[in-house]
Design a protein around this motif. Structure first.
Motif, short mmCIF file in Angstrom:
data_model
loop_
_atom_site.label_atom_id
_atom_site.label_comp_id
_atom_site.label_asym_id
_atom_site.label_seq_id
_atom_site.Cartn_x
_atom_site.Cartn_y
_atom_site.Cartn_z
N TYR A 225 4.94 6.83 2.10
CA TYR A 225 4.98 5.58 2.87
C TYR A 225 4.70 4.39 1.96
N PHE A 226 5.47 3.31 2.14
CA PHE A 226 5.15 2.00 1.60
C PHE A 226 4.67 1.17 2.78
N ASP A 227 3.39 0.80 2.79
CA ASP A 227 2.76 0.24 3.97
C ASP A 227 2.98 1.23 5.11
N ASN A 228 3.59 0.83 6.20
CA ASN A 228 3.80 1.77 7.31
C ASN A 228 5.23 2.29 7.36
N GLU A 229 6.02 1.98 6.33
CA GLU A 229 7.42 2.39 6.30
C GLU A 229 7.58 3.73 5.60
N LEU B 25 -2.60 11.09 -1.21
CA LEU B 25 -3.25 10.01 -1.94
C LEU B 25 -2.94 8.67 -1.31
N ASP B 26 -3.92 7.76 -1.30
CA ASP B 26 -3.71 6.36 -0.91
C ASP B 26 -3.88 5.49 -2.14
N ILE B 27 -2.90 4.62 -2.40
CA ILE B 27 -2.97 3.64 -3.48
C ILE B 27 -3.04 2.27 -2.83
N ASN B 28 -4.07 1.53 -3.15
CA ASN B 28 -4.36 0.27 -2.46
C ASN B 28 -3.42 -0.85 -2.89
N ARG B 29 -3.32 -1.85 -2.03
CA ARG B 29 -2.51 -3.03 -2.34
C ARG B 29 -3.05 -3.74 -3.59
N GLY B 30 -2.17 -4.06 -4.51
CA GLY B 30 -2.55 -4.79 -5.70
C GLY B 30 -3.31 -3.98 -6.74
N ARG C 94 0.86 -1.18 0.00
CA ARG C 94 0.00 0.00 0.00
C ARG C 94 0.89 1.24 0.00
N ILE C 95 0.54 2.22 -0.82
CA ILE C 95 1.36 3.43 -0.94
C ILE C 95 0.54 4.62 -0.45
N ARG C 96 1.18 5.46 0.33
CA ARG C 96 0.49 6.64 0.85
C ARG C 96 1.35 7.89 0.65
N LEU C 97 0.78 8.88 -0.02
CA LEU C 97 1.43 10.18 -0.18
C LEU C 97 0.72 11.17 0.74
N GLU C 98 1.49 11.90 1.52
CA GLU C 98 0.93 12.88 2.45
C GLU C 98 1.52 14.25 2.18
N GLY C 99 0.76 15.13 1.53
CA GLY C 99 1.18 16.51 1.32
C GLY C 99 2.46 16.66 0.52
N ILE C 100 2.65 15.83 -0.51
CA ILE C 100 3.89 15.86 -1.30
C ILE C 100 3.93 17.11 -2.17
N ARG D 298 -8.19 2.52 -10.62
CA ARG D 298 -8.53 3.91 -10.27
C ARG D 298 -7.57 4.84 -10.98
N MET D 299 -7.98 6.10 -11.09
CA MET D 299 -7.17 7.10 -11.77
C MET D 299 -7.12 8.37 -10.94
N GLY D 300 -6.03 9.10 -11.12
CA GLY D 300 -5.92 10.43 -10.53
C GLY D 300 -5.66 11.43 -11.64
N ILE D 301 -6.56 12.39 -11.80
CA ILE D 301 -6.39 13.42 -12.83
C ILE D 301 -5.58 14.57 -12.24
N MET D 302 -4.47 14.92 -12.92
CA MET D 302 -3.60 15.99 -12.43
C MET D 302 -3.65 17.18 -13.39
N ASN D 303 -3.52 18.38 -12.80
CA ASN D 303 -3.43 19.61 -13.58
C ASN D 303 -2.66 20.64 -12.79
N LYS D 304 -1.64 21.21 -13.40
CA LYS D 304 -0.82 22.24 -12.76
C LYS D 304 -0.29 21.80 -11.41
N GLY D 305 0.13 20.53 -11.34
CA GLY D 305 0.75 20.01 -10.12
C GLY D 305 -0.22 19.52 -9.07
N ARG D 306 -1.50 19.77 -9.28
CA ARG D 306 -2.49 19.37 -8.27
C ARG D 306 -3.24 18.12 -8.70
N LEU D 307 -3.63 17.33 -7.72
CA LEU D 307 -4.47 16.17 -7.95
C LEU D 307 -5.91 16.66 -7.94
#
Length: 360
Positions: free
Chosen positions: A61-65, A24-29, A3-9, A207-216
């Motif tokens: 974060y990758f999982d909790n790391e 953003l949270d990206i789910n396992r698999g 699981r991948i988690r981005l926090e305020g990147i 799932r998809m994330g639409i980005m524009n001008k650096g923002r999700l």
């Protein structure tokens, strides 16, 4: 599966904000795609996940790391690049085996282990029997498969693909996106895909994330983003649409009534918003429009004139003049659509999207 988690990147280059406070949270698999126009920040975000770029702020974060500052080779990710980046002086086998040989001692592998793993990876991407060829002896599609096998053979926690199909012709792109999706589902590996090709993203993504001008801008399934865009940018970027501005007349029983500007037409539609401003935008996808004879209700029956029609084999693409407005519509390839004739069309309210008139 990771699981991948981005926090305020956030990532800036001088005065340019390449990635702007992305969480953003990206789910396992999951096969997650970043989609957007050139320069929107999608590749920079991917490179941050890979470890090739360090964010100015935020955490990854990758999982909790916490891997925000971890070196790329310690993250156990693998990337497939746009240009494949194959070694021209190495055979297919040697290219695929390269990463394993570097990690041979670390992973405790024997030469026999490496041979077995490489042959399994080549079988997975349907390249068995080509292991002694060199990259220049392969087609573009085969080179892309070698790059994919090289990424998969090291059994990464996360697979990263940066516009991997952009150098292929249209037919090969269709074939390869099917193969990538099949392989990803078979292995269950968390995969992040970057592309500016909307059809590619819609067809391949969980799932998809639409980005524009650096923002999700918006995150969701392909169906959610296509049928329930939250702003004009997403509605306009995904697919082809007719987008009009109008005035909110009423909202009741789950339907919104809008009077279109420039022509006295009332349209009923749906909206993902609880509240709307007086001025709104109306999004109509061309494929939802029907002739009146195929209508399922009497709502949104509108008379217009066929201004333009073009036979495309599987459908007829037409422009319908509604007073001062021009509506893009797709009809069945046998529909009696003739330029200059009046036509009564049906726009299903459930497929008529009403949103605020702002780009973001």
């Amino acid at each position: 599966m990771t699981r991948i988690r981005l926090e305020g990147i956030t990532k800036t280059y001088g005065n340019v904000i390449a990635v702007d406070n992305v969480s953003l949270d990206i789910n396992r698999g999951e096969l997650f795609t970043f989609l957007g126009p050139s320069g929107c920040g999608k590749t920079t975000t991917l490179r941050i996940i890979a470890g090739f770029e360090i964010p100015d702020s935020g955490r990854l974060y990758f999982d909790n790391e916490d891997v925000t500052f971890l070196k790329p080779y310690k993250r156990n990710t693998a990337m497939v690049f746009q240009n494949y980046a194959l070694w021209p002086h190495m055979t297919v086998f040697e290219n695929v085996a390269h990463g394993l040989k570097i990690r041979k001692k670390q992973l405790g592998l024997t030469d026999e282990d490496i041979k077995r793993m490489v042959l399994e990876a080549l079988e997975l991407v349907k390249l068995s029997g080509l292991e002694d060829r060199y990259p220049l002896q392969l087609s573009g599609g085969q080179q892309q498969r070698v790059a994919l096998a090289r990424a998969l053979v090291v059994q990464p926690r996360v697979l990263l693909l940066d516009e991997p199909l952009s150098n292929l012709d249209a037919k090969l792109r269709v074939e390869m996106r099917e193969e990538i999706k099949k392989i990803q589902k078979k292995l269950g590996i968390t995969t992040i895909y970057v592309t500016h090709d909307q059809l590619e993203a819609l067809s391949i993504s969980d799932r998809m994330g639409i980005m524009n001008k650096g923002r999700l801008v918006q995150v969701g399934t392909p169906q959610e983003l296509y049928f329930k865009p939250k702003n004009i940018f997403v509605a306009d970027f995904l697919g082809r649409s007719s987008i009009y501005h109008g005035e909110l007349v009423s909202k009741a029983d789950g339907l919104v009534t809008v009077r279109l500007e420039g022509v006295d037409i009332l349209l009923e539609g749906t909206t993902p918003f609880e509240t709307l401003p007086n001025k709104v935008a109306v999004v109509i996808r061309p494929e939802v429009i029907r002739t009146a004879s195929a209508a399922t209700s009497s709502r949104n029956l509108i008379k217009g004139v066929v201004d333009f029609a073009m036979f495309l084999g599987d459908k007829i693409e037409a422009r319908i003049k509604l007073g001062a407005l021009s509506l893009l519509a797709y009809f069945p390839n046998t529909a009696p659509v003739k330029v200059g004739e009046e036509i009564l069309i049906h726009i299903p309210p459930e497929n008529t999207i009403v949103i605020p008139p702002f780009p973001e």
